[in-house]
Design a protein around this motif. Structure first.
Motif, PDB file in Angstrom:
ATOM      1  N   MET A  21       0.829  -1.205   0.000  1.00 61.42           N
ATOM      2  CA  MET A  21       0.000   0.000   0.000  1.00 61.42           C
ATOM      3  C   MET A  21       0.867   1.260   0.000  1.00 61.42           C
ATOM      4  O   MET A  21       0.534   2.238  -0.670  1.00 61.42           O
ATOM      5  CB  MET A  21      -0.947   0.002   1.202  1.00 61.42           C
ATOM      6  CG  MET A  21      -2.086  -0.979   1.061  1.00 61.42           C
ATOM      7  SD  MET A  21      -3.082  -0.762  -0.426  1.00 61.42           S
ATOM      8  CE  MET A  21      -3.920   0.763  -0.047  1.00 61.42           C
ATOM      9  N   GLU A  22       1.965   1.218   0.728  1.00 63.20           N
ATOM     10  CA  GLU A  22       2.871   2.374   0.733  1.00 63.20           C
ATOM     11  C   GLU A  22       3.487   2.581  -0.651  1.00 63.20           C
ATOM     12  O   GLU A  22       3.564   3.708  -1.143  1.00 63.20           O
ATOM     13  CB  GLU A  22       3.969   2.184   1.774  1.00 63.20           C
ATOM     14  CG  GLU A  22       4.886   3.373   1.893  1.00 63.20           C
ATOM     15  CD  GLU A  22       5.940   3.222   2.965  1.00 63.20           C
ATOM     16  OE1 GLU A  22       6.865   4.045   2.993  1.00 63.20           O
ATOM     17  OE2 GLU A  22       5.833   2.284   3.776  1.00 63.20           O
ATOM     18  N   GLN A  23       3.905   1.489  -1.291  1.00 64.96           N
ATOM     19  CA  GLN A  23       4.469   1.589  -2.632  1.00 64.96           C
ATOM     20  C   GLN A  23       3.425   2.097  -3.623  1.00 64.96           C
ATOM     21  O   GLN A  23       3.732   2.929  -4.480  1.00 64.96           O
ATOM     22  CB  GLN A  23       5.002   0.240  -3.093  1.00 64.96           C
ATOM     23  CG  GLN A  23       6.252  -0.201  -2.386  1.00 64.96           C
ATOM     24  CD  GLN A  23       6.683  -1.598  -2.806  1.00 64.96           C
ATOM     25  OE1 GLN A  23       5.993  -2.280  -3.549  1.00 64.96           O
ATOM     26  NE2 GLN A  23       7.831  -2.016  -2.305  1.00 64.96           N
ATOM     27  N   ALA A  24       2.201   1.601  -3.497  1.00 66.99           N
ATOM     28  CA  ALA A  24       1.129   2.044  -4.386  1.00 66.99           C
ATOM     29  C   ALA A  24       0.898   3.540  -4.227  1.00 66.99           C
ATOM     30  O   ALA A  24       0.725   4.264  -5.208  1.00 66.99           O
ATOM     31  CB  ALA A  24      -0.151   1.266  -4.094  1.00 66.99           C
ATOM     32  N   TYR A  25       0.912   4.011  -2.995  1.00 67.43           N
ATOM     33  CA  TYR A  25       0.727   5.438  -2.731  1.00 67.43           C
ATOM     34  C   TYR A  25       1.868   6.253  -3.334  1.00 67.43           C
ATOM     35  O   TYR A  25       1.644   7.298  -3.948  1.00 67.43           O
ATOM     36  CB  TYR A  25       0.632   5.679  -1.226  1.00 67.43           C
ATOM     37  CG  TYR A  25       0.506   7.134  -0.867  1.00 67.43           C
ATOM     38  CD1 TYR A  25      -0.705   7.799  -0.984  1.00 67.43           C
ATOM     39  CD2 TYR A  25       1.611   7.859  -0.416  1.00 67.43           C
ATOM     40  CE1 TYR A  25      -0.818   9.137  -0.668  1.00 67.43           C
ATOM     41  CE2 TYR A  25       1.506   9.197  -0.094  1.00 67.43           C
ATOM     42  CZ  TYR A  25       0.291   9.830  -0.222  1.00 67.43           C
ATOM     43  OH  TYR A  25       0.191  11.152   0.087  1.00 67.43           O
ATOM     44  N   ASN A  26       3.095   5.764  -3.170  1.00 62.23           N
ATOM     45  CA  ASN A  26       4.261   6.486  -3.680  1.00 62.23           C
ATOM     46  C   ASN A  26       4.286   6.549  -5.212  1.00 62.23           C
ATOM     47  O   ASN A  26       4.780   7.516  -5.780  1.00 62.23           O
ATOM     48  CB  ASN A  26       5.553   5.856  -3.157  1.00 62.23           C
ATOM     49  CG  ASN A  26       5.741   6.094  -1.679  1.00 62.23           C
ATOM     50  OD1 ASN A  26       5.171   7.023  -1.094  1.00 62.23           O
ATOM     51  ND2 ASN A  26       6.520   5.240  -1.038  1.00 62.23           N
ATOM     52  N   ARG A  28       1.612   6.591  -7.133  1.00 64.01           N
ATOM     53  CA  ARG A  28       0.352   7.131  -7.639  1.00 64.01           C
ATOM     54  C   ARG A  28       0.573   8.275  -8.641  1.00 64.01           C
ATOM     55  O   ARG A  28      -0.081   8.331  -9.679  1.00 64.01           O
ATOM     56  CB  ARG A  28      -0.514   7.626  -6.481  1.00 64.01           C
ATOM     57  CG  ARG A  28      -1.896   7.999  -6.914  1.00 64.01           C
ATOM     58  CD  ARG A  28      -2.868   7.901  -5.789  1.00 64.01           C
ATOM     59  NE  ARG A  28      -2.718   6.650  -5.059  1.00 64.01           N
ATOM     60  CZ  ARG A  28      -3.595   5.658  -5.103  1.00 64.01           C
ATOM     61  NH1 ARG A  28      -4.658   5.781  -5.825  1.00 64.01           N
ATOM     62  NH2 ARG A  28      -3.395   4.550  -4.425  1.00 64.01           N
ATOM     63  N   GLN A  29       1.484   9.188  -8.370  1.00 63.79           N
ATOM     64  CA  GLN A  29       1.716  10.332  -9.257  1.00 63.79           C
ATOM     65  C   GLN A  29       2.675  10.015 -10.397  1.00 63.79           C
ATOM     66  O   GLN A  29       2.628  10.653 -11.438  1.00 63.79           O
ATOM     67  CB  GLN A  29       2.263  11.516  -8.446  1.00 63.79           C
ATOM     68  CG  GLN A  29       1.320  12.036  -7.396  1.00 63.79           C
ATOM     69  CD  GLN A  29       0.027  12.564  -7.995  1.00 63.79           C
ATOM     70  OE1 GLN A  29       0.043  13.228  -9.030  1.00 63.79           O
ATOM     71  NE2 GLN A  29      -1.090  12.262  -7.352  1.00 63.79           N
ATOM     72  N   SER A  32       0.598   5.500 -12.637  1.00 63.72           N
ATOM     73  CA  SER A  32      -0.698   5.110 -12.086  1.00 63.72           C
ATOM     74  C   SER A  32      -1.013   3.637 -12.346  1.00 63.72           C
ATOM     75  O   SER A  32      -1.676   2.988 -11.534  1.00 63.72           O
ATOM     76  CB  SER A  32      -1.800   5.999 -12.641  1.00 63.72           C
ATOM     77  OG  SER A  32      -1.895   5.848 -14.037  1.00 63.72           O
ATOM     78  N   SER A  35       0.806   1.650  -9.775  1.00 63.99           N
ATOM     79  CA  SER A  35       0.128   1.902  -8.509  1.00 63.99           C
ATOM     80  C   SER A  35      -1.119   1.036  -8.377  1.00 63.99           C
ATOM     81  O   SER A  35      -1.370   0.441  -7.330  1.00 63.99           O
ATOM     82  CB  SER A  35      -0.244   3.380  -8.401  1.00 63.99           C
ATOM     83  OG  SER A  35      -1.007   3.610  -7.253  1.00 63.99           O
ATOM     84  N   GLU A  39      -1.769  -1.919  -5.649  1.00 69.04           N
ATOM     85  CA  GLU A  39      -2.947  -1.846  -4.787  1.00 69.04           C
ATOM     86  C   GLU A  39      -3.806  -3.097  -4.928  1.00 69.04           C
ATOM     87  O   GLU A  39      -4.337  -3.614  -3.946  1.00 69.04           O
ATOM     88  CB  GLU A  39      -3.767  -0.605  -5.117  1.00 69.04           C
ATOM     89  CG  GLU A  39      -4.830  -0.319  -4.094  1.00 69.04           C
ATOM     90  CD  GLU A  39      -5.468   1.044  -4.285  1.00 69.04           C
ATOM     91  OE1 GLU A  39      -6.433   1.307  -3.560  1.00 69.04           O
ATOM     92  OE2 GLU A  39      -5.013   1.832  -5.138  1.00 69.04           O
TER      93      GLU A  39
END
Length: 65
Positions: A21-26, A28-29, A32, A35, A39
């Motif tokens: 989840m942390e990697q997906a958040y990082n 995201r920008q 995508s 990400s 997720e």
């Protein structure tokens, strides 16, 4: 299944879930698509973790009887 084994598996899955989840958040920008993939993998782990929680709760109920 052994209760301690289930708890060990839960801890491993929870740690991996948090990392994904942390990697997906990082990402995201930046990327995508990546990400979304990360997720999705995290959600699959969360589903497995919920299954283990269910097993563990049922096992404790049957042990008390």
């Amino acid at each position: 299944m052994n209760t301690s084994y289930i708890k060990t598996q839960q801890a491993k899955l929870l740690s991996t879930y948090k990392q994904l989840m942390e990697q997906a958040y990082n990402f995201r920008q930046i990327d995508s698509a990546l990400s979304d993939i990360l997720e999705f993998k995290a959600i699959k782990l969360l589903n497995e973790l919920n299954g283990l929680r269910f097993l563990n709760s049922n096992q404790l109920i049957y042990c008390k009887i």
